[in-house]
Design a protein around this motif. Sequence first.
Motif, PDB file in Angstrom:
ATOM      1  N   ALA A  74     -60.670   4.302   6.838  1.00 16.38           N
ATOM      2  CA  ALA A  74     -60.276   2.109   6.544  1.00 16.38           C
ATOM      3  C   ALA A  74     -59.567   1.854   7.340  1.00 16.38           C
ATOM      4  O   ALA A  74     -57.778   2.911   7.228  1.00 16.38           O
ATOM      5  CB  ALA A  74     -59.297   2.610   5.446  1.00 16.38           C
ATOM      6  N   CYS A  75     -59.249   0.772   8.777  1.00 17.76           N
ATOM      7  CA  CYS A  75     -59.065   0.640   9.068  1.00 17.76           C
ATOM      8  C   CYS A  75     -58.428  -1.251   9.294  1.00 17.76           C
ATOM      9  O   CYS A  75     -59.202  -1.762   8.944  1.00 17.76           O
ATOM     10  CB  CYS A  75     -59.699   0.783  11.038  1.00 17.76           C
ATOM     11  N   ASN A  76     -57.317  -1.441   9.650  1.00 17.60           N
ATOM     12  CA  ASN A  76     -57.386  -3.446   9.549  1.00 17.60           C
ATOM     13  C   ASN A  76     -57.875  -3.621  11.507  1.00 17.60           C
ATOM     14  O   ASN A  76     -58.782  -2.811  11.998  1.00 17.60           O
ATOM     15  CB  ASN A  76     -55.944  -2.927  10.380  1.00 17.60           C
ATOM     16  N   HIS A  77     -58.533  -4.490  11.054  1.00 19.49           N
ATOM     17  CA  HIS A  77     -59.503  -5.664  12.375  1.00 19.49           C
ATOM     18  C   HIS A  77     -58.892  -6.465  12.598  1.00 19.49           C
ATOM     19  O   HIS A  77     -58.702  -7.207  12.352  1.00 19.49           O
ATOM     20  CB  HIS A  77     -60.605  -5.757  11.802  1.00 19.49           C
ATOM     21  N   ILE A  78     -58.665  -6.832  14.134  1.00 18.99           N
ATOM     22  CA  ILE A  78     -58.475  -7.376  14.923  1.00 18.99           C
ATOM     23  C   ILE A  78     -58.867  -8.202  15.991  1.00 18.99           C
ATOM     24  O   ILE A  78     -58.421  -8.974  16.631  1.00 18.99           O
ATOM     25  CB  ILE A  78     -56.503  -7.388  15.204  1.00 18.99           C
ATOM     26  N   SER A  79     -59.954  -7.552  16.117  1.00 21.08           N
ATOM     27  CA  SER A  79     -60.575  -8.108  17.812  1.00 21.08           C
ATOM     28  C   SER A  79     -61.496  -7.056  17.897  1.00 21.08           C
ATOM     29  O   SER A  79     -62.003  -5.557  17.339  1.00 21.08           O
ATOM     30  CB  SER A  79     -59.740  -7.160  18.796  1.00 21.08           C
ATOM     31  N   TRP A  80     -63.032  -7.080  18.407  1.00 22.38           N
ATOM     32  CA  TRP A  80     -64.003  -6.124  17.960  1.00 22.38           C
ATOM     33  C   TRP A  80     -63.694  -5.536  19.774  1.00 22.38           C
ATOM     34  O   TRP A  80     -64.680  -4.558  18.858  1.00 22.38           O
ATOM     35  CB  TRP A  80     -65.336  -7.142  18.867  1.00 22.38           C
ATOM     36  N   THR A 158     -55.422 -14.004  13.098  1.00 17.88           N
ATOM     37  CA  THR A 158     -53.292 -13.795  12.832  1.00 17.88           C
ATOM     38  C   THR A 158     -52.392 -11.954  14.158  1.00 17.88           C
ATOM     39  O   THR A 158     -51.555 -12.448  14.010  1.00 17.88           O
ATOM     40  CB  THR A 158     -52.514 -14.420  11.953  1.00 17.88           C
ATOM     41  N   GLY A 159     -53.372 -11.091  13.673  1.00 18.04           N
ATOM     42  CA  GLY A 159     -53.319  -9.880  13.634  1.00 18.04           C
ATOM     43  C   GLY A 159     -52.153  -9.259  12.022  1.00 18.04           C
ATOM     44  O   GLY A 159     -51.953  -8.493  11.974  1.00 18.04           O
ATOM     45  N   TYR A 190     -56.696  -8.178  23.176  1.00 15.57           N
ATOM     46  CA  TYR A 190     -57.975  -8.314  24.175  1.00 15.57           C
ATOM     47  C   TYR A 190     -58.141  -9.985  24.082  1.00 15.57           C
ATOM     48  O   TYR A 190     -58.961 -10.492  25.448  1.00 15.57           O
ATOM     49  CB  TYR A 190     -59.691  -7.373  23.735  1.00 15.57           C
ATOM     50  N   PHE A 191     -58.552 -10.286  23.111  1.00 20.94           N
ATOM     51  CA  PHE A 191     -59.222 -11.541  22.917  1.00 20.94           C
ATOM     52  C   PHE A 191     -57.855 -12.231  21.553  1.00 20.94           C
ATOM     53  O   PHE A 191     -57.820 -13.080  20.672  1.00 20.94           O
ATOM     54  CB  PHE A 191     -60.624 -11.479  21.732  1.00 20.94           C
ATOM     55  N   ARG A 192     -57.077 -13.002  22.692  1.00 20.50           N
ATOM     56  CA  ARG A 192     -55.558 -13.596  21.480  1.00 20.50           C
ATOM     57  C   ARG A 192     -55.873 -14.332  22.111  1.00 20.50           C
ATOM     58  O   ARG A 192     -56.325 -15.339  22.959  1.00 20.50           O
ATOM     59  CB  ARG A 192     -55.016 -13.149  22.882  1.00 20.50           C
TER      60      ARG A 192
END
Length: 250
Positions: A74-80, A158-159, A190-192
């Motif tokens: 179970a992971c947080n998600h901030i980029s592809w 937003t992270g 990577y996608f900021r």
Amino acid sequence: MYIAFTMEDENKVAAKSPGDLPDSPYRISAAKMTFMSICRFLAFPLIDIFFKVLNRSSAIGVENLPKEGGALIACNHISWVDTLIVPVFSAKRMSIEPFLAPGKEELFRIPIVRTIISVWGSFPVRRGKRDFDSMRRISYYTANYRVMIFPEGTRSKTGELLKGRAGVGWIIYHARPVVIPTLVINTERYFRLGGPRPWFFVPYKVVFGKPLDLSRFYALDDSKETSQAIADEIMSAIAALKEEHKGEYI
């Protein structure tokens, strides 16, 4: 790759149970597992070059992953990028055991994309619709295979961590898998939004926490409240990892 449901779906999901369903509709054949493992074996060297050589990526807590049986990562998600870097450090490379993850149905309508992500272990889910079959499928998978899921249901722009979805709690309530809270660090680089998109020299990190003890929730009634409490517990564990490893951010 992620799974998300409407609030109406989450209110009703606890009334559904996969307990009386046969395993056969969801079991992955040995032939398919072998084919998927061969494709992963061929793809991993190129992916390793990107992550481990060009971006000096690393993982912490790999020893917390169970050696046998199913697990829910179970992971947080901030980029592809998250969908690639997590299996880089957690998929079993010398085994035919699949590494799986739910993906939005729209991606499977593109033939080339469908082929690539299916081989990588993705399977379609319908967002914003009553997709109880997918939830039962994920419940079965987590009891038998390694599955990556994003409890927030979508990417955080937003992270910051978002609220976990009750649907994920329901899956855990019924499957009782080993749950590994997982944190990805720096992949938002990577996608900021509004900034440069560096391809190289970004030290991505994956932190695998210790398995969660969720047994106290299993003694509670099967309800939306219980499912949400489990999801909240997972997000709290990820938040704790984020605080513990705050020095790893750039």
